[in-house]
Design a protein around this motif. Structure first.
Motif, PDB file in Angstrom:
ATOM      1  N   PHE A 142      -0.779   4.022   7.896  1.00  0.00           N
ATOM      2  CA  PHE A 142      -1.599   5.112   8.426  1.00  0.00           C
ATOM      3  C   PHE A 142      -2.557   5.579   7.329  1.00  0.00           C
ATOM      4  CE2 PHE A 142       2.427   5.183  10.697  1.00  0.00           C
ATOM      5  CZ  PHE A 142       2.009   5.254  12.014  1.00  0.00           C
ATOM      6  N   SER A 143      -3.820   5.813   7.695  1.00  0.00           N
ATOM      7  CA  SER A 143      -4.786   6.318   6.728  1.00  0.00           C
ATOM      8  C   SER A 143      -5.710   7.342   7.374  1.00  0.00           C
ATOM      9  CB  SER A 143      -5.587   5.176   6.113  1.00  0.00           C
ATOM     10  OG  SER A 143      -6.403   4.544   7.068  1.00  0.00           O
ATOM     11  N   ASP A 144      -6.235   8.230   6.539  1.00  0.00           N
ATOM     12  CA  ASP A 144      -7.117   9.304   6.989  1.00  0.00           C
ATOM     13  C   ASP A 144      -8.528   9.065   6.483  1.00  0.00           C
ATOM     14  OD1 ASP A 144      -4.695  10.526   7.739  1.00  0.00           O
ATOM     15  OD2 ASP A 144      -4.543  11.558   5.818  1.00  0.00           O
ATOM     16  N   LEU A 145      -9.512   9.464   7.261  1.00  0.00           N
ATOM     17  CA  LEU A 145     -10.905   9.389   6.827  1.00  0.00           C
ATOM     18  C   LEU A 145     -11.098  10.309   5.632  1.00  0.00           C
ATOM     19  CD1 LEU A 145     -13.790   8.307   7.375  1.00  0.00           C
ATOM     20  CD2 LEU A 145     -14.136  10.323   8.816  1.00  0.00           C
ATOM     21  N   ALA A 146     -11.630   9.778   4.552  1.00  0.00           N
ATOM     22  CA  ALA A 146     -11.889  10.599   3.361  1.00  0.00           C
ATOM     23  C   ALA A 146     -13.122  11.455   3.597  1.00  0.00           C
ATOM     24  CB  ALA A 146     -12.085   9.706   2.137  1.00  0.00           C
ATOM     25  N   SER A 202       3.288   4.764   5.536  1.00  0.00           N
ATOM     26  CA  SER A 202       3.505   3.519   6.283  1.00  0.00           C
ATOM     27  C   SER A 202       4.893   3.595   6.904  1.00  0.00           C
ATOM     28  CB  SER A 202       3.373   2.294   5.375  1.00  0.00           C
ATOM     29  OG  SER A 202       4.344   2.307   4.368  1.00  0.00           O
ATOM     30  N   LYS A 203       5.078   2.817   7.974  1.00  0.00           N
ATOM     31  CA  LYS A 203       6.358   2.866   8.683  1.00  0.00           C
ATOM     32  C   LYS A 203       6.580   1.552   9.420  1.00  0.00           C
ATOM     33  CE  LYS A 203       8.973   5.704  11.900  1.00  0.00           C
ATOM     34  NZ  LYS A 203       9.009   6.887  12.732  1.00  0.00           N
ATOM     35  N   LEU A 253       0.838  -1.199   0.000  1.00  0.00           N
ATOM     36  CA  LEU A 253       0.000   0.000   0.000  1.00  0.00           C
ATOM     37  C   LEU A 253       0.871   1.246   0.000  1.00  0.00           C
ATOM     38  CD1 LEU A 253      -2.834  -0.988   2.505  1.00  0.00           C
ATOM     39  CD2 LEU A 253      -2.847  -1.095   0.001  1.00  0.00           C
ATOM     40  N   THR A 254       0.448   2.229  -0.775  1.00  0.00           N
ATOM     41  CA  THR A 254       1.174   3.494  -0.865  1.00  0.00           C
ATOM     42  C   THR A 254       0.192   4.651  -0.698  1.00  0.00           C
ATOM     43  OG1 THR A 254       0.940   3.487  -3.280  1.00  0.00           O
ATOM     44  CG2 THR A 254       2.976   2.568  -2.375  1.00  0.00           C
ATOM     45  N   ALA A 255       0.737   5.828  -0.485  1.00  0.00           N
ATOM     46  CA  ALA A 255      -0.089   7.023  -0.283  1.00  0.00           C
ATOM     47  C   ALA A 255      -1.100   7.165  -1.419  1.00  0.00           C
ATOM     48  CB  ALA A 255       0.788   8.257  -0.188  1.00  0.00           C
ATOM     49  N   GLY A 256      -2.339   7.427  -1.042  1.00  0.00           N
ATOM     50  CA  GLY A 256      -3.410   7.594  -2.015  1.00  0.00           C
ATOM     51  C   GLY A 256      -4.280   6.366  -2.200  1.00  0.00           C
ATOM     52  N   ASP A 257      -3.797   5.179  -1.793  1.00  0.00           N
ATOM     53  CA  ASP A 257      -4.611   3.966  -1.911  1.00  0.00           C
ATOM     54  C   ASP A 257      -5.821   4.061  -0.989  1.00  0.00           C
ATOM     55  OD1 ASP A 257      -2.926   2.809  -3.783  1.00  0.00           O
ATOM     56  OD2 ASP A 257      -1.739   1.751  -2.276  1.00  0.00           O
TER      57      ASP A 257
END
Length: 194
Positions: free
Chosen positions: A189-193, A146-147, A123-127
């Motif tokens: 890490f992900s943010d609520l859209a 991610s980390k 997974l990468t930023a924007g997925d």
């Protein structure tokens, strides 16, 4: 003639085995779905609140049931009992609520075969990833980063916040047979859209 019969018999046995395993697998999946519905019905009647029941991550073909998990006797976040399920830390925020909701999944199963989060590192930023709740509603999250962490990463994953986040956790690194654990933890890490 005997060789042809053996080939025919072997091929027939393979075909019968395939269909038998298909029907056994289908029966197993139907049973799991029925058990899941019963559990969800009981939980809904108990507290009347929404809670996550399914995690979908299209990029890595994840579509799994979410178990509620708490803490172990050692004070660590518990893992899902079923390696085919994800585990939501039910003592923290629900996905979509303010704060850092956390969902863990196994990297591999007891036989060493890949489990639901084996490809989490892809997974990468924007997925996008999606959480379905017990009322059938979906919340969308967008991966931000991610980390890799050493064990003892809790402050970063469970950090308080004034926004809604969802953090996915799995194992990475080297397997230690003494501790029966991997050396690292991968956190997405992900943010609520909105």
């Amino acid at each position: 003639m005997k060789a042809n019969f053996r080939r025919f018999f072997s091929l027939t046995l393979i075909i019968v085995s395939f269909f038998a395993s298909f029907f056994v697998t289908q029966k197993y999946l139907n049973q799991r779905l029925l058990e899941s519905k019963k559990t969800l019905g009981a939980q809904t009647q108990n507290d009347g609140q929404t809670f996550p029941v399914r995690l979908l991550i299209p990029k890595i073909n994840v579509n799994v049931v979410i178990e509620s998990v708490g803490v172990t006797s050692k004070g660590n976040m518990a893992t899902p009992k079923n390696t085919d399920n994800a585990g939501w830390f039910s003592l923290g925020p629900r996905p979509g609520e303010t704060g850092s909701a956390v969902i863990a999944g196994h990297f591999d199963n007891i036989d060493g075969n890949p489990s639901i989060f084996a490809n989490l590192s892809q997974l990468t930023a924007g997925d996008k990833l999606y959480i379905q709740d017990n009322r059938g509603e979906f919340k969308t999250f967008t991966v931000s980063s991610s980390k890799l962490f050493n064990p003892g990463y809790a402050n970063s994953v469970f950090a308080p916040s004034d926004k809604a986040y969802l953090n996915l956790v799995t194992c990475e690194g080297v397997w230690d047979p003494d501790t029966k654990s991997y050396s690292k933890r991968l956190v997405v890490f992900s943010d609520l859209a909105t």
